[in-house]
Design a protein around this motif. Structure first.
Motif, PDB file in Angstrom:
ATOM      1  N   PRO A 186       0.837  -1.210   0.000  1.00 41.23           N
ATOM      2  CA  PRO A 186       0.000   0.000   0.000  1.00 41.23           C
ATOM      3  C   PRO A 186       0.865   1.250   0.000  1.00 41.23           C
ATOM      4  N   THR A 187       0.265   2.380  -0.355  1.00 46.99           N
ATOM      5  CA  THR A 187       1.009   3.636  -0.336  1.00 46.99           C
ATOM      6  C   THR A 187       1.203   4.163   1.085  1.00 46.99           C
ATOM      7  N   ALA A 188       0.366   3.717   2.022  1.00 46.38           N
ATOM      8  CA  ALA A 188       0.466   4.127   3.435  1.00 46.38           C
ATOM      9  C   ALA A 188      -0.299   3.105   4.273  1.00 46.38           C
ATOM     10  N   PHE A 189      -0.109   3.153   5.578  1.00 49.20           N
ATOM     11  CA  PHE A 189      -0.809   2.255   6.481  1.00 49.20           C
ATOM     12  C   PHE A 189      -2.318   2.438   6.336  1.00 49.20           C
ATOM     13  N   MET A 190      -3.031   1.336   6.140  1.00 49.37           N
ATOM     14  CA  MET A 190      -4.479   1.315   5.986  1.00 49.37           C
ATOM     15  C   MET A 190      -4.942   2.034   4.710  1.00 49.37           C
ATOM     16  N   SER A 191      -4.034   2.276   3.773  1.00 48.96           N
ATOM     17  CA  SER A 191      -4.414   2.943   2.537  1.00 48.96           C
ATOM     18  C   SER A 191      -5.231   2.008   1.644  1.00 48.96           C
ATOM     19  N   THR A 192      -6.102   2.585   0.836  1.00 54.90           N
ATOM     20  CA  THR A 192      -6.901   1.804  -0.104  1.00 54.90           C
ATOM     21  C   THR A 192      -6.274   1.765  -1.488  1.00 54.90           C
ATOM     22  N   THR A 193      -5.100   2.371  -1.645  1.00 56.65           N
ATOM     23  CA  THR A 193      -4.403   2.356  -2.934  1.00 56.65           C
ATOM     24  C   THR A 193      -3.067   1.639  -2.795  1.00 56.65           C
TER      25      THR A 193
ATOM     26  N   PRO B  95      -6.037  -3.168  -2.016  1.00 57.83           N
ATOM     27  CA  PRO B  95      -5.758  -4.247  -1.063  1.00 57.83           C
ATOM     28  C   PRO B  95      -6.775  -5.379  -1.096  1.00 57.83           C
ATOM     29  N   GLU B  96      -8.018  -5.078  -1.470  1.00 60.27           N
ATOM     30  CA  GLU B  96      -9.039  -6.120  -1.520  1.00 60.27           C
ATOM     31  C   GLU B  96      -8.782  -7.128  -2.635  1.00 60.27           C
ATOM     32  N   ASP B  97      -7.817  -6.853  -3.495  1.00 55.36           N
ATOM     33  CA  ASP B  97      -7.505  -7.766  -4.586  1.00 55.36           C
ATOM     34  C   ASP B  97      -6.594  -8.913  -4.148  1.00 55.36           C
ATOM     35  N   GLY B  98      -6.188  -8.928  -2.902  1.00 50.76           N
ATOM     36  CA  GLY B  98      -5.384 -10.048  -2.416  1.00 50.76           C
ATOM     37  C   GLY B  98      -6.178 -11.340  -2.404  1.00 50.76           C
ATOM     38  N   GLY B  99      -5.522 -12.475  -2.671  1.00 51.12           N
ATOM     39  CA  GLY B  99      -6.207 -13.761  -2.659  1.00 51.12           C
ATOM     40  C   GLY B  99      -5.586 -14.738  -3.635  1.00 51.12           C
ATOM     41  N   LEU B 100      -6.232 -15.879  -3.817  1.00 48.69           N
ATOM     42  CA  LEU B 100      -5.754 -16.922  -4.714  1.00 48.69           C
ATOM     43  C   LEU B 100      -6.555 -16.867  -6.011  1.00 48.69           C
ATOM     44  N   TYR B 101      -5.862 -16.659  -7.114  1.00 48.41           N
ATOM     45  CA  TYR B 101      -6.492 -16.553  -8.426  1.00 48.41           C
ATOM     46  C   TYR B 101      -6.235 -17.820  -9.233  1.00 48.41           C
TER      47      TYR B 101
ATOM     48  N   VAL C 248      -3.893 -22.599 -13.905  1.00 47.99           N
ATOM     49  CA  VAL C 248      -2.793 -22.258 -13.005  1.00 47.99           C
ATOM     50  C   VAL C 248      -3.308 -21.327 -11.924  1.00 47.99           C
ATOM     51  N   GLN C 249      -2.661 -21.382 -10.775  1.00 51.45           N
ATOM     52  CA  GLN C 249      -3.008 -20.515  -9.656  1.00 51.45           C
ATOM     53  C   GLN C 249      -1.883 -19.501  -9.420  1.00 51.45           C
ATOM     54  N   ILE C 250      -2.279 -18.298  -9.040  1.00 54.07           N
ATOM     55  CA  ILE C 250      -1.343 -17.251  -8.653  1.00 54.07           C
ATOM     56  C   ILE C 250      -1.883 -16.626  -7.370  1.00 54.07           C
ATOM     57  N   ARG C 251      -1.052 -16.549  -6.344  1.00 56.47           N
ATOM     58  CA  ARG C 251      -1.480 -15.942  -5.084  1.00 56.47           C
ATOM     59  C   ARG C 251      -0.978 -14.498  -5.017  1.00 56.47           C
ATOM     60  N   VAL C 252      -1.895 -13.563  -4.764  1.00 54.55           N
ATOM     61  CA  VAL C 252      -1.554 -12.160  -4.563  1.00 54.55           C
ATOM     62  C   VAL C 252      -1.500 -11.890  -3.061  1.00 54.55           C
ATOM     63  N   ILE C 253      -0.337 -11.444  -2.596  1.00 52.79           N
ATOM     64  CA  ILE C 253      -0.096 -11.189  -1.175  1.00 52.79           C
ATOM     65  C   ILE C 253      -0.066  -9.681  -0.967  1.00 52.79           C
ATOM     66  N   VAL C 254      -0.890  -9.176  -0.070  1.00 50.07           N
ATOM     67  CA  VAL C 254      -0.976  -7.734   0.171  1.00 50.07           C
ATOM     68  C   VAL C 254      -0.335  -7.407   1.517  1.00 50.07           C
ATOM     69  N   ALA C 255       0.689  -6.575   1.501  1.00 50.29           N
ATOM     70  CA  ALA C 255       1.338  -6.140   2.732  1.00 50.29           C
ATOM     71  C   ALA C 255       0.460  -5.139   3.470  1.00 50.29           C
ATOM     72  N   THR C 256       0.688  -5.010   4.754  1.00 47.42           N
ATOM     73  CA  THR C 256      -0.058  -4.043   5.560  1.00 47.42           C
ATOM     74  C   THR C 256       0.568  -2.663   5.494  1.00 47.42           C
ATOM     75  N   CYS C 257       1.889  -2.611   5.355  1.00 49.06           N
ATOM     76  CA  CYS C 257       2.634  -1.354   5.353  1.00 49.06           C
ATOM     77  C   CYS C 257       3.342  -1.144   4.018  1.00 49.06           C
ATOM     78  N   PRO C 258       3.772   0.084   3.741  1.00 56.02           N
ATOM     79  CA  PRO C 258       4.581   0.313   2.539  1.00 56.02           C
ATOM     80  C   PRO C 258       5.853  -0.526   2.564  1.00 56.02           C
ATOM     81  N   GLU C 259       6.447  -0.728   1.405  1.00 53.18           N
ATOM     82  CA  GLU C 259       7.645  -1.556   1.299  1.00 53.18           C
ATOM     83  C   GLU C 259       8.760  -0.991   2.176  1.00 53.18           C
ATOM     84  N   GLY C 260       9.448  -1.886   2.902  1.00 60.60           N
ATOM     85  CA  GLY C 260      10.517  -1.480   3.798  1.00 60.60           C
ATOM     86  C   GLY C 260      10.053  -1.140   5.197  1.00 60.60           C
TER      87      GLY C 260
END
Length: 360
Positions: free
Chosen positions: A143-150, A188-194, A210-222
């Motif tokens: 995400p762009t920030a903590f609890m961000s929707t983007t 963030p709602e796009d996380g899941g198993l596709y 084929v399956q691809i898992r999308v993992i969504v972090a809670t905080c910005p990278e780093g």
């Protein structure tokens, strides 16, 4: 649907013989050998490995919905008198239904009361030009920030388009309206198993997907989530994870690629190149290498490592592609060949790049 379950009594010792830590080899993780396999040949292996940093005993289970038991061989992983985990070898199916394809789940359960539980997963896919993800099994987005929707950057998953082929997409079992080869990941709602297959329900039902898992972090990278139970949770700057290492989502700790040690993944095992491909060791000096895995390759060719959390699944360093069997091209190195060698760097090999040896 039937679930294959294997219970193995496990004894493992702390992986600290060299005086530094192999971060990815701590705890419980899974590996797939031949993660992308032909329809009617080739034997895939799925390994569940525990090299936790504390002495512990427990049970390991490997499970997958609908797997044909008659096509499976099961066993234990032993090296230097230490049991490191268990495996299953999946032969080509004897019937039309390719039930070996899909997501395999591993569960480690301690003998304590109440028991501690750890889980992991890995993939076995059909090898098909219509389902070529270029070696992407998981995608981690931030995400762009903590609890961000983007989300930061532009993200997408999918397969290489072949002609005018149309595709069918599912997310966590629910059919999507999307029919293109690639699917944008925007929030963030796009996380899941596709699951993606060529259009036509029969192909997916028969396992040609084929399956691809999308993992969504809670905080910005780093950054990672800090929650002391008193103040409101927030994101804090964590360690600077090097060499493709990934900061855990909820802890100031790096998950490193195989062969790398130190708290920031900044150095490699102090071993000759032929002995570099180490997955774990004990306080008594016993070691586990890729060559010790049943069906394993001495240089980890064909192995997909799944460390969970924000790391997801990647080929062993030095390899890329759906089958994790294509060497890095010149000037590239690391897991999935994601990293570039420095300019004018003559001593940069595809497995560990231009890295220093860890000190004892």
């Amino acid at each position: 649907m039937a679930v294959l379950t294997i219970g193995i009594f496990l004894l493992s010792l702390a992986p600290q013989a060299h005086g530094y830590l192999y971060e990815p080899a701590q705890g419980f993780f899974m590996v797939a050998n031949l993660p992308s396999v032909e329809r009617s040949n080739g034997i895939s292996y799925v390994y569940a490995i525990d090299t936790n940093a504390v002495f512990r005993t427990g049970q390991i289970e490997i499970s997958k919905d609908g797997l044909d038991r008659s096509a499976v061989k099961e066993g234990e992983i032993w090296a230097e008198d230490v049991q490191w985990g268990c495996y299953i070898a999946i032969a080509p199916p004897k019937i039309a239904l390719p039930t070996r394809f899909g997501v395999y789940t591993g569960t480690w359960t301690s003998d304590e009361s109440p028991p501690a539980i750890e889980t992991s997963y890995t993939f076995v896919r059909p090898n098909s030009k219509f389902l070529d993800t270029d070696g992407v099994y998981t995608l981690t987005v931030y995400p762009t920030a903590f609890m961000s929707t983007t989300l930061a950057g532009k993200n997408s998953i999918g397969v290489r388009r072949v002609g005018c082929t149309r595709y069918t997409w599912f997310k966590d079992g629910k059919k999507l309206k999307h029919t293109s080869a690639r699917l944008p990941i925007t929030c963030p709602e796009d996380g899941g198993l596709y699951t993606v297959s060529r259009a036509g329900s029969s192909r997916r039902i028969r396992g040609w997907c084929v399956q691809i898992r999308v993992i969504v972090a809670t905080c910005p990278e780093g950054m990672y989530v800090f929650d002391d139970g008193v103040a409101e949770p927030s994101c804090l700057g964590g360690l600077d994870c090097k060499n493709g290492g990934v900061l855990k989502d909820n802890k100031a700790k790096c998950l490193c690629n195989p062969y790398f040690g130190s708290s920031t993944c900044g150095c490699v095992a102090p071993s000759p190149e032929d002995d570099l491909f180490i997955l774990g060791d004990t306080v008594s000096g016993q070691e586990l290498y890729c060559k010790d895995l049943p069906g394993g390759n001495p240089r980890c060719r064909g192995l997909l490592f799944c460390f969970g959390n924000l790391y997801g699944c990647k080929c062993a360093p030095g390899w890329r592609g759906n089958r994790c069997d294509r060497p890095c091209s010149k000037g590239r190195w690391g897991s999935n060949c994601e990293l570039a060698c420095p300019e004018n760097e003559s001593d940069c090999n595809r497995f560990v790049g231009p890295n220093l040896i860890c000190d004892d």
